[in-house]
Scaffold this active site. Sequence first.
Site, PDB file in Angstrom:
ATOM      1  N   CYS A   1       0.823  -1.212   0.000  1.00 22.97           N
ATOM      2  CA  CYS A   1       0.000   0.000   0.000  1.00 22.97           C
ATOM      3  C   CYS A   1       0.859   1.265   0.000  1.00 22.97           C
ATOM      4  O   CYS A   1       0.403   2.322  -0.456  1.00 22.97           O
ATOM      5  CB  CYS A   1      -0.963   0.005   1.180  1.00 22.97           C
ATOM      6  SG  CYS A   1      -0.211  -0.451   2.744  1.00 22.97           S
TER       7      CYS A   1
ATOM      8  N   ASN B   1      -7.686   5.436  -1.572  1.00 22.99           N
ATOM      9  CA  ASN B   1      -7.327   4.275  -0.764  1.00 22.99           C
ATOM     10  C   ASN B   1      -7.315   3.019  -1.634  1.00 22.99           C
ATOM     11  O   ASN B   1      -8.306   2.708  -2.307  1.00 22.99           O
ATOM     12  CB  ASN B   1      -8.327   4.119   0.381  1.00 22.99           C
ATOM     13  CG  ASN B   1      -7.815   3.197   1.472  1.00 22.99           C
ATOM     14  OD1 ASN B   1      -7.076   2.258   1.216  1.00 22.99           O
ATOM     15  ND2 ASN B   1      -8.242   3.460   2.700  1.00 22.99           N
TER      16      ASN B   1
ATOM     17  N   HIS C   1      -0.781   0.267   7.067  1.00 27.55           N
ATOM     18  CA  HIS C   1      -1.571   0.678   5.902  1.00 27.55           C
ATOM     19  C   HIS C   1      -1.335   2.141   5.553  1.00 27.55           C
ATOM     20  O   HIS C   1      -1.307   3.017   6.420  1.00 27.55           O
ATOM     21  CB  HIS C   1      -3.065   0.463   6.140  1.00 27.55           C
ATOM     22  CG  HIS C   1      -3.890   0.746   4.923  1.00 27.55           C
ATOM     23  ND1 HIS C   1      -3.673   0.103   3.716  1.00 27.55           N
ATOM     24  CD2 HIS C   1      -4.899   1.624   4.696  1.00 27.55           C
ATOM     25  CE1 HIS C   1      -4.528   0.563   2.808  1.00 27.55           C
ATOM     26  NE2 HIS C   1      -5.275   1.492   3.373  1.00 27.55           N
TER      27      HIS C   1
END
Length: 365
Positions: A18, A140, A125
Amino acid sequence: MSSSTTYIYHERQEALLCGQHALNNLIQTQTFTPGSLAEIALQLDQMELVCMAEGNENGVQSKEYIQRIAEGSANVDPSGNFSIEVLRSALLSKFELNLANALQENVRGTEITTFEGFICNRASHWFAIRKINDRYWNLNSTKERPEMISHFRLAAEIEFLQSSGYSVFVVLEIGRLPAPATSREEADIRGSAGSWWSETELLNGKARGVHVNHWTKDNVGYGMRLDGKSTALAAETAIPVAKPMLDFDSMSEEQMLQMALAASVQKDDGGKVEEDTVELSPEPLVSATGAVRLQFRLPDGRKTERRFLKDESTKVLKAYVMECSPNNNGQKLELLAGFPPKAISYDQDIEAAQLSGEQIKCRYL
């Protein structure tokens, strides 16, 4: 620029990559790869090792230095989760863009809608929020598609993220983020690892079938490693990553010395006595006024995080680390932060030291 010709780039979640997705979504171009970020991580690791050796009486032959080498990278793990230092260095070196914590004194007084790009982080994250055509978009990588955030909602959204334990970093430079793609041909050139979405279709709620190219990875969300292999496999990855912890207590000095890197760093620091510390107060609640979250890499290699009050002395950080990782050899504890890592001064508070959301590296000298 007409929104009818704008396309928004959105990489979806793959393993724990991520950090890579957040960067590429922020700049709206497929630029950073696991390999390029891992190279930055390796460079940072080498800088930290040099710093550690220079500050240790026994240099590269110290037990702490050898143990740090055996632990593997401090800036990327086997799943592809990169540190904030890696993300900062990547943006700075490639685009001359600086990331600053939104709670820093020189940032927090600025109207939030002044900024055009955000990187948000909690635990492992990361995700990006980016301004495109005077609208903010939540990019996201765990979401199916980009989601719009109005100017009115942005401040509340950022505040909610911070109260939920997220560290929010802003791109300081205004008008310097790469412009979005304005044609399908440009989108074809700029990236194929994610999906391109028509801004007009997103705004009209017609998300189905708006991909310019169906380029999402087949293994998205299936826990693939950096080398594309399943996380269930124990095979070595293609880039430098953390290795299993070794039992140093059962190893001889000769065995540990054989693990050291071929390096030569002169020692320049003698025996030191640990400075006085302050009493550690109970951890403040997430909702407490002035609460900030910091991440630590302890001297023994473990990672942890804790909340503090921003007006507390930086000495409480030392007290916390000493509580988590006691030192029985009379060695001095040093805390480092930033890029390149610099020793934290104990004569100021956490806010003045601009440590909110930072990763603190700890070592005994």
